[in-house]
Design an enzyme around this catalytic site. Sequence first.
Site, PDB file in Angstrom:
ATOM      1  N   TYR A  99     -87.842 143.241 -10.130  1.00 41.85           N
ATOM      2  CA  TYR A  99     -87.041 143.477 -11.329  1.00 41.85           C
ATOM      3  C   TYR A  99     -87.208 144.884 -11.885  1.00 41.85           C
ATOM      4  O   TYR A  99     -86.278 145.487 -12.395  1.00 41.85           O
ATOM      5  CB  TYR A  99     -87.447 142.497 -12.437  1.00 41.85           C
ATOM      6  CG  TYR A  99     -87.004 141.083 -12.245  1.00 41.85           C
ATOM      7  CD1 TYR A  99     -85.660 140.757 -12.063  1.00 41.85           C
ATOM      8  CD2 TYR A  99     -87.922 140.042 -12.274  1.00 41.85           C
ATOM      9  CE1 TYR A  99     -85.256 139.445 -11.904  1.00 41.85           C
ATOM     10  CE2 TYR A  99     -87.534 138.718 -12.123  1.00 41.85           C
ATOM     11  CZ  TYR A  99     -86.195 138.425 -11.935  1.00 41.85           C
ATOM     12  OH  TYR A  99     -85.801 137.130 -11.793  1.00 41.85           O
ATOM     13  N   SER A 149     -82.238 140.077  -3.638  1.00 41.62           N
ATOM     14  CA  SER A 149     -82.677 140.473  -4.976  1.00 41.62           C
ATOM     15  C   SER A 149     -83.560 139.400  -5.581  1.00 41.62           C
ATOM     16  O   SER A 149     -83.513 138.235  -5.180  1.00 41.62           O
ATOM     17  CB  SER A 149     -81.472 140.692  -5.891  1.00 41.62           C
ATOM     18  OG  SER A 149     -80.916 139.444  -6.291  1.00 41.62           O
ATOM     19  N   ASP A 150     -84.369 139.791  -6.561  1.00 41.49           N
ATOM     20  CA  ASP A 150     -85.004 138.782  -7.392  1.00 41.49           C
ATOM     21  C   ASP A 150     -83.902 138.098  -8.203  1.00 41.49           C
ATOM     22  O   ASP A 150     -82.805 138.635  -8.392  1.00 41.49           O
ATOM     23  CB  ASP A 150     -86.057 139.415  -8.304  1.00 41.49           C
ATOM     24  CG  ASP A 150     -87.149 138.425  -8.688  1.00 41.49           C
ATOM     25  OD1 ASP A 150     -86.917 137.210  -8.587  1.00 41.49           O
ATOM     26  OD2 ASP A 150     -88.229 138.875  -9.096  1.00 41.49           O
ATOM     27  N   PHE A 151     -84.198 136.916  -8.721  1.00 38.26           N
ATOM     28  CA  PHE A 151     -83.155 136.057  -9.259  1.00 38.26           C
ATOM     29  C   PHE A 151     -82.543 136.588 -10.565  1.00 38.26           C
ATOM     30  O   PHE A 151     -83.258 137.019 -11.465  1.00 38.26           O
ATOM     31  CB  PHE A 151     -83.719 134.658  -9.501  1.00 38.26           C
ATOM     32  CG  PHE A 151     -83.700 133.776  -8.283  1.00 38.26           C
ATOM     33  CD1 PHE A 151     -83.722 134.309  -7.017  1.00 38.26           C
ATOM     34  CD2 PHE A 151     -83.682 132.398  -8.412  1.00 38.26           C
ATOM     35  CE1 PHE A 151     -83.716 133.501  -5.897  1.00 38.26           C
ATOM     36  CE2 PHE A 151     -83.669 131.574  -7.299  1.00 38.26           C
ATOM     37  CZ  PHE A 151     -83.682 132.125  -6.040  1.00 38.26           C
TER      38      PHE A 151
END
Length: 770
Positions: free
Chosen positions: A239, A270-272
């Site tokens: 992030y 990607s991170d969520f």
Amino acid sequence: MMTTVQPSSTTGSTYQAQSSSSVFTYHDALQEIENGRPISEVTEQLLSQLDSSERLSLLDGDEDFYTGFRNLFYDRFNRVPYVFGAIPRLGFPGVRFSDGPRGVVMGNSTAFPVAMARGATWDTALEKRVGQAIGREAKAQGANFYSGVCVNLPRHPAWGRTQEVYGEDPVLLGEFGLALTQGVQQHIMACVKHFALNSMENARFKVDVRVDEDVLHEVYLPHFRRIVEGGAASVMSSYNSVNGEWAGENKTLLTEILRKTWNFDGFVVSDFIWGLRNATASVKAGLDIETPFKQQRYIHLQDALESGELSWNFVDDICRRVLSKQLQFGKLLGSNKPDMSVVYSDKHRALAREVAARSAVLLKNEPVNGEPLLPLNADKINKIAVVGRLANIANTGDKGSSHVWSPHVVTAYEGIQAAFPNAQIVLEDTGSFDKARSAARDADIVICIVGYTDKDEGEYAAPTLMKDPALRATFPPAKTEEEKQVLAFLEGAGPREKDKKVDSVKKEQSEDSWKAGAGGDRQSLRLRTEDVKLIQAVGRENPRTIVSVIAGAAVIMEEWKHTVPALLMGWYAGCEGGHGLMDVLTGRVPVSGRLPFSIPTDESHLPEFDVDAFSVKYDRWFGQSLLDKLNVQPAYPLGFGLSYTTFSTSNLRVGQVDSSPKAETFVVRASVKNEGARPSRFVAQIYGCPRLAGFPSRLLLGFQTLDLASGEEKVVDVVASIRPIQQWRDGRFVTRCEEIDVELARFAGDPDALRGVLHLRSQPGQSAHL
């Protein structure tokens, strides 16, 4: 006849599949690969089948944003796989995601001890077995992708998610992360995360981590490099921002380093939800899949392609990476799916118990009446007092994205009951000091369980964070009334009282880390005041007191550790933690855990840590290296841990680095003897001491476990790496010095270490093998 697709220009043209009497499916592609056709050719043929909308669908999740978010908050996280890029028309399954790292988040799976506990075993063969079990349970439940290889370096132990990684050292992180990856990838794809410099929780959505290029490559990336070189299928970005660019759209990280320097051929997710801020920029930087829902890319990419802001060439490159890696794993993913009976099976619970026992680190074991208090002799124990607010709760760690929902968790109290079926066991977990003293007064043994829960440390995803305008801007517009209700919930207003779906939420889910105030970075490195008072109260009442500390990282213990004779780190020890603890306390399993980090005597011996920082500079000084630089003694150094026996070491031999240009390892050999009356495990640790100004005086280079019977002597060969002492200069690693001192030790700074010298500028013909 093969289906063809109209070619695109480099701007905004779309792809249209032409009609055909036959379609080249995912099954056909796998058969072609089985027949020996190169994956690159098969990938191009499969890609040619996709129209423009199908190509774009490979770049994000398959589920509608608000539907997915509603399920997340009204049910639970990742109950079933999240799906990215499935193409039903061609039978293409897509990425089917399950989170980790302490087990499979889906369903009701086996909760293993947290990664930090597993790092304390210093046993990568054991970690590989954990990876195999996790891969089986994930595959049985429909996943083909496990995002649980967490290896961010915990620069400060207050980081809330330190429990999710293996230790403070790049070598530990890299070797354990590789072992988990290798185990998982015997069944499904594995993903290493979070790339990179993600070691602050509360500020993770806003902080810019600044780091010099040499420190980045020498300290904060080597473990990722090790796992990527070992064949990890995927990488997840983080992030935070790195040197002014969000990690999810950071071309330096995702393209220049990951792909061009390390030759990574997998795909990046990607991170969520908040893993990128600009859809087009993320594509150009090399981020492949936005997870887990249809979000920013779904809204913006088509317009960017039509306007010429984005070329279809970027999209096709992503499609190739995503398709080819899944095709590479295709045969493995499609065969030998385990039966659901493997999930939370007897075999996997036995493994979780073994890991829990092997992870316990004995920090103190002083004599009482002339003999060490541990291990416990069951024949001399008739009454046990079990005290502490954590003694009989299911406490497996953070309840965020790593939460594993095991059907049952064996508490410390339950483990004690099972280990001492004929003893009187008094549980006092009410918080009353008077009752605790009374219980301790006439007990043969007092076992005190103290420490933390998910309320003290862990993932921080409280709804209040979602009020941040920058995060809110990543959401699609809420159009329907139902979507507006979900958005109101996200922003902290909560659902309508009459919303029937809320009633279906299980009681246990009401206390997860998606609620405000849970988890996050730790506010203190010391125990709660009531825990300290409890230890002091029962310690004064009964000299035969054992303290087990539950935590995911370093705990400063100076104000109370002198009041008890026996002390150990018990960790968040998984669904069999209570049994594992007693296996060690009774000597059923020899105590062999070693600290995967250092513990200071005071907070001033740590780097500065601001949980609300917008910007922070990372350097190479933290943990054991910082303590060495400050010339202060730790409470417990990196690698420390006691045994129920004593060892002697002799006959050190230090091999040379092979003359091959790519050789980066050498072998250290020594004899180790178990001098005691009990079988035990020795953890050989190799440290390099380069004798350089402005550089750490001692660095871990390698490690190896060795099991020895009473009186037995064996030779141990430890493969050690020279990477930690290399220098990043002008875009490559070079030799930093001509020779270093080498130590084979029990812990960092061991005064009884065996010492030798490694000559780094080898002559032709010199070999690393002894």
